[in-house]
Design an enzyme around this catalytic site. Structure first.
Site, PDB file in Angstrom:
ATOM      1  N   GLY A 120      -6.401   0.469   8.288  1.00  0.00           N
ATOM      2  CA  GLY A 120      -5.432   0.043   9.299  1.00  0.00           C
ATOM      3  C   GLY A 120      -5.168  -1.445   9.234  1.00  0.00           C
ATOM      4  N   ARG A 121      -5.820  -2.090   8.281  1.00  0.00           N
ATOM      5  CA  ARG A 121      -5.748  -3.550   8.121  1.00  0.00           C
ATOM      6  C   ARG A 121      -6.202  -4.238   9.406  1.00  0.00           C
ATOM      7  NH1 ARG A 121      -3.479  -6.453   3.923  1.00  0.00           N
ATOM      8  NH2 ARG A 121      -2.500  -4.591   3.137  1.00  0.00           N
ATOM      9  N   GLY A 172       5.642  -2.064   3.927  1.00  0.00           N
ATOM     10  CA  GLY A 172       5.156  -2.577   5.203  1.00  0.00           C
ATOM     11  C   GLY A 172       5.610  -4.012   5.448  1.00  0.00           C
ATOM     12  N   ASP A 173       4.872  -4.718   6.296  1.00  0.00           N
ATOM     13  CA  ASP A 173       5.339  -6.043   6.723  1.00  0.00           C
ATOM     14  C   ASP A 173       5.436  -7.057   5.578  1.00  0.00           C
ATOM     15  OD1 ASP A 173       2.588  -6.083   6.483  1.00  0.00           O
ATOM     16  OD2 ASP A 173       2.279  -7.430   8.173  1.00  0.00           O
ATOM     17  N   ASP A 206      -0.573   2.260   8.086  1.00  0.00           N
ATOM     18  CA  ASP A 206      -1.131   1.485   9.208  1.00  0.00           C
ATOM     19  C   ASP A 206      -0.377   1.636  10.534  1.00  0.00           C
ATOM     20  OD1 ASP A 206      -2.901   0.580   7.297  1.00  0.00           O
ATOM     21  OD2 ASP A 206      -1.843  -1.300   6.948  1.00  0.00           O
ATOM     22  N   GLY A 255       0.834  -1.203   0.000  1.00  0.00           N
ATOM     23  CA  GLY A 255       0.000   0.000   0.000  1.00  0.00           C
ATOM     24  C   GLY A 255       0.865   1.247   0.000  1.00  0.00           C
ATOM     25  N   THR A 263       4.010   2.807   5.516  1.00  0.00           N
ATOM     26  CA  THR A 263       2.637   2.298   5.516  1.00  0.00           C
ATOM     27  C   THR A 263       1.776   3.207   6.386  1.00  0.00           C
ATOM     28  OG1 THR A 263       1.161   0.550   6.344  1.00  0.00           O
ATOM     29  CG2 THR A 263       3.342   0.617   7.311  1.00  0.00           C
ATOM     30  N   ARG A 277       1.365  -5.093  -4.953  1.00  0.00           N
ATOM     31  CA  ARG A 277       1.595  -6.282  -4.120  1.00  0.00           C
ATOM     32  C   ARG A 277       2.023  -7.363  -5.108  1.00  0.00           C
ATOM     33  NH1 ARG A 277      -0.361  -4.348   0.559  1.00  0.00           N
ATOM     34  NH2 ARG A 277      -2.153  -2.958   0.408  1.00  0.00           N
ATOM     35  N   ARG A 323      -5.091   7.125   2.011  1.00  0.00           N
ATOM     36  CA  ARG A 323      -3.757   6.794   1.494  1.00  0.00           C
ATOM     37  C   ARG A 323      -3.176   7.905   0.627  1.00  0.00           C
ATOM     38  NH1 ARG A 323      -3.808   0.696   0.174  1.00  0.00           N
ATOM     39  NH2 ARG A 323      -3.228   1.219  -1.942  1.00  0.00           N
ATOM     40  N   ILE A 352      -9.097   7.506   0.435  1.00  0.00           N
ATOM     41  CA  ILE A 352      -8.737   8.912   0.666  1.00  0.00           C
ATOM     42  C   ILE A 352      -7.615   8.990   1.714  1.00  0.00           C
ATOM     43  CG2 ILE A 352     -10.486   9.304   2.463  1.00  0.00           C
ATOM     44  CD1 ILE A 352     -10.906  12.080   1.388  1.00  0.00           C
ATOM     45  N   ASP A 363       1.823  -0.234  11.706  1.00  0.00           N
ATOM     46  CA  ASP A 363       1.806  -1.533  12.385  1.00  0.00           C
ATOM     47  C   ASP A 363       3.146  -2.266  12.316  1.00  0.00           C
ATOM     48  OD1 ASP A 363       1.695  -1.981   9.693  1.00  0.00           O
ATOM     49  OD2 ASP A 363       0.175  -3.543   9.776  1.00  0.00           O
ATOM     50  N   ARG A 383      13.463  10.487  -2.380  1.00  0.00           N
ATOM     51  CA  ARG A 383      14.318  11.673  -2.599  1.00  0.00           C
ATOM     52  C   ARG A 383      15.521  11.657  -1.660  1.00  0.00           C
ATOM     53  NH1 ARG A 383      14.410  16.425   0.318  1.00  0.00           N
ATOM     54  NH2 ARG A 383      15.301  18.223  -0.766  1.00  0.00           N
TER      55      ARG A 383
END
Ligand code: F6P
Length: 334
Positions: A172-173, A103-104, A129, A12, A127, A73, A262, A260, A131, A22
């Protein structure tokens, strides 16, 4: 000796990924290292879709949402053939180190790649999230919270005008960092997330909410906002609104904030965090580090082994959860 760094953004997208790209490119250039950008996440690695990214290429991108390298993904990274292909591309392009912003899932891909490629690897947490372990904040989280807050402040206006109950789903998954932080910041009457909800307690939750909404109405509160973490309620917030409308006999309106959260220009915090992390990623590689995620803890850069960063042990601050549930949540007691 590192002469060429590969970089990609994966999973994501998150506001601030461009700021991190950058920063990596400018830092690498400072140390006379070339940066090869791979497009569309790991797909670009597998298909060898790449381009040298120069300092000029990263001019005026710090303020842009999304990612100039595109993201995706990539299921092929879960298979041996995909990993071998990715490693072949890195060898062919003489890449000495790979930086992945994601992310993870992206970091698990990076760890698997190590079985087939001996170059250095570093992760940068990107991410919305928040998390990932080993960092107080991930790149994109702050902007996502502010974007959701801005949207909910607007929903509050119309909710007040119509004296409506709104049930708003946040991303937030499977973590409640966005939900709890936004809930507190928008003064939600209720926050429903993994941290304060147990599966099986649906009926009780509906009864409690119905009782509370009725009490609030009786006390002339004008609007009532419940923020809910995605994947929490079976059937999502539309189903929750339907269930609650039935139990309370009061119309409840569902709203999924969705993607929105993201998008948009990264806020100052995400730009600064991303820039610090980009510099630290390149410096870490030059110091001989590999297999780490760059994080930020108590305002200082920290490196955590990648396999520990994906453990999902970082919880939403307990004080936030308790403050909301025990003190701030609008309850029938008031
Ligand atoms: O990980 C970021 C995130 O936006 C999550 O909050 C959400 O659950 C997921 O990605 C959505 O993924 P996709 O873009 O594949 O629909």
């Amino acid at each position: 000796m590192i002469k060429r760094i590969g970089i990609l953004t994966s999973g994501g997208d998150a506001p601030g990924m461009n700021a991190a790209i950058r920063s990596v490119v400018l830092s690498a250039s400072h140390f006379d290292i070339e940066v090869l950008g791979f497009y569309h996440g790991y797909n670009g690695l597998i298909a060898d879709n790449s381009k040298i990214i120069t300092s000029e290429d990263v001019d005026s991108i710090i303020q842009l949402g999304g990612t100039i390298l595109k993201s995706a993904r990539c299921a092929q990274m879960l298979e041996e053939t995909g990993l071998i292909q990715a490693a072949t591309t890195l060898l062919k392009n003489k890449v000495d180190a790979l930086i992945v912003i994601g992310g993870d899932g992206s970091f698990n891909g990076l760890l698997s790649l190590q079985q087939h490629w001996s170059g250095k690897i570093i992760g940068i947490p990107g991410t919305i999230d928040n998390d990932l372990d080993g960092t107080d904040h991930t790149i994109g989280f702050s902007t996502a919270v502010n974007t959701a807050l801005d949207a909910i402040d607007k929903i509050r206006d119309t909710a007040d005008a119509f004296e409506r109950v709104f049930i708003i789903e946040l991303m937030g998954r499977h973590s409640g960092h966005i939900t709890f932080n936004v809930g507190i910041a928008c003064a939600a009457e209720q926050v429903l997330s993994f941290e304060n909800f147990t599966k099986g307690s649906e009926q009780q939750t509906l009864q409690d909410l119905a009782k509370d909404i009725k009490a609030a109405k009786a006390n002339h509160h004008h609007s009532y906002i419940i923020v809910v973490a995605e994947h929490l309620w079976q059937g999502g917030v539309n189903k929750l609104a339907e269930d609650l409308s039935k139990v309370s006999n009061i119309d409840c309106t569902a709203c999924v904030l969705g993607y929105i959260q993201r998008g948009g220009s990264p806020d100052a915090k995400d730009r600064i965090t991303a820039t610090k992390m980009g510099v630290a990623a390149v410096q870490g590689l030059l110091d001989g580090k590999s297999g780490y995620m760059v994080g930020e803890q108590n305002n200082s850069i920290a490196y955590l082994p990648l396999n520990l960063a994906v453990k999902h042990t970082k919880t939403v601050s307990d004080s936030l959860v308790r403050a909301q549930d025990n003190i701030l949540a609008l309850t029938a007691k008031r």
